[in-house]
Design a protein around this motif. Structure first.
Motif, PDB file in Angstrom:
ATOM      1  N   LYS A 198      -0.881   3.699  -5.500  1.00 49.96           N
ATOM      2  CA  LYS A 198      -2.288   3.780  -5.902  1.00 49.96           C
ATOM      3  C   LYS A 198      -2.469   3.190  -7.300  1.00 49.96           C
ATOM      4  O   LYS A 198      -1.617   3.367  -8.169  1.00 49.96           O
ATOM      5  CB  LYS A 198      -2.764   5.240  -5.926  1.00 49.96           C
ATOM      6  CG  LYS A 198      -2.620   5.969  -4.615  1.00 49.96           C
ATOM      7  CD  LYS A 198      -3.627   5.493  -3.620  1.00 49.96           C
ATOM      8  CE  LYS A 198      -3.506   6.293  -2.332  1.00 49.96           C
ATOM      9  NZ  LYS A 198      -4.353   5.814  -1.292  1.00 49.96           N
TER      10      LYS A 198
ATOM     11  N   LYS B 290       0.821  -1.211   0.000  1.00 52.00           N
ATOM     12  CA  LYS B 290       0.000   0.000   0.000  1.00 52.00           C
ATOM     13  C   LYS B 290       0.855   1.260   0.000  1.00 52.00           C
ATOM     14  O   LYS B 290       0.398   2.332  -0.393  1.00 52.00           O
ATOM     15  CB  LYS B 290      -0.946   0.007   1.193  1.00 52.00           C
ATOM     16  CG  LYS B 290      -1.992  -1.070   1.096  1.00 52.00           C
ATOM     17  CD  LYS B 290      -2.967  -0.997   2.230  1.00 52.00           C
ATOM     18  CE  LYS B 290      -3.986  -2.121   2.033  1.00 52.00           C
ATOM     19  NZ  LYS B 290      -5.132  -2.000   2.867  1.00 52.00           N
ATOM     20  N   LYS B 291       2.118   1.114   0.461  1.00 52.97           N
ATOM     21  CA  LYS B 291       3.045   2.244   0.445  1.00 52.97           C
ATOM     22  C   LYS B 291       4.473   1.714   0.417  1.00 52.97           C
ATOM     23  O   LYS B 291       4.740   0.579   0.798  1.00 52.97           O
ATOM     24  CB  LYS B 291       2.838   3.174   1.639  1.00 52.97           C
ATOM     25  CG  LYS B 291       3.196   2.562   2.967  1.00 52.97           C
ATOM     26  CD  LYS B 291       2.983   3.540   4.098  1.00 52.97           C
ATOM     27  CE  LYS B 291       3.313   2.846   5.421  1.00 52.97           C
ATOM     28  NZ  LYS B 291       3.179   3.733   6.554  1.00 52.97           N
TER      29      LYS B 291
ATOM     30  N   PRO C  72       2.498   6.428  -1.017  1.00 54.08           N
ATOM     31  CA  PRO C  72       1.377   5.510  -1.221  1.00 54.08           C
ATOM     32  C   PRO C  72       1.432   4.960  -2.647  1.00 54.08           C
ATOM     33  O   PRO C  72       1.826   5.665  -3.584  1.00 54.08           O
ATOM     34  CB  PRO C  72       0.142   6.385  -1.038  1.00 54.08           C
ATOM     35  CG  PRO C  72       0.611   7.586  -0.289  1.00 54.08           C
ATOM     36  CD  PRO C  72       2.044   7.781  -0.676  1.00 54.08           C
TER      37      PRO C  72
END
Length: 103
Positions: free
Chosen positions: A17, A5-6, A15
Motif C-alpha cells: 500500500k 499489489k501484493k 498487500p
C-alpha cells in the motif's frame, strides 16, 4: 521493476500500500514499513519520490519480512537489511536479464 499489489513472504500475502507518511516503530518518518502484525507493506506515497527509490524500499521491506518469517533477529538488522537491499537492487538493475523469465 514494477511495484506489485501484493508480495507473498513465508506463505503470507502482504498487500503493498502507498501511504502519505509511513512511520517506523519508533515514530520516525521513513520510506516504507513491514508490518507483520497487520500483514502489510507500506511505501511512502509522497510526491516526487523516485520510482527506483520506491523499488529499493520495497526490496528492503521484503527482506525485513524474510528476516521475520525465518526468525532471524540479529542485533543490527537494519544495517544488514539496508546493505543487502541496496546491493541486491543494484545487481538486479545492472543484470535485468538474469531475473527475467525465459521467453
Amino acid at each position: 521493476m514494477q511495484i506489485p499489489k501484493k508480495v507473498r513472504i513465508g506463505g503470507i500475502d502482504y498487500p503493498v500500500k502507498f501511504v502519505p507518511a509511513p512511520t517506523s516503530s519508533d515514530g520516525a518518518l521513513c520510506y516504507g514499513t513491514f508490518d507483520q502484525e497487520h500483514s502489510i507493506i507500506e511505501l511512502n506515497a509522497e510526491k516526487g519520490l523516485p520510482h527506483d527509490r520506491l523499488c529499493q524500499t520495497l526490496l528492503h521491506e521484503i527482506l525485513h519480512g524474510v528476516m521475520y518469517h525465518y526468525n532471524l533477529t540479529p542485533e543490527d538488522e537494519e544495517v544488514i537489511v539496508t546493505t543487502l537491499s541496496r546491493g541486491l537492487f543494484q545487481v538486479i538493475q545492472d543484470n535485468p536479464k538474469v531475473f527475467m523469465p525465459k521467453a
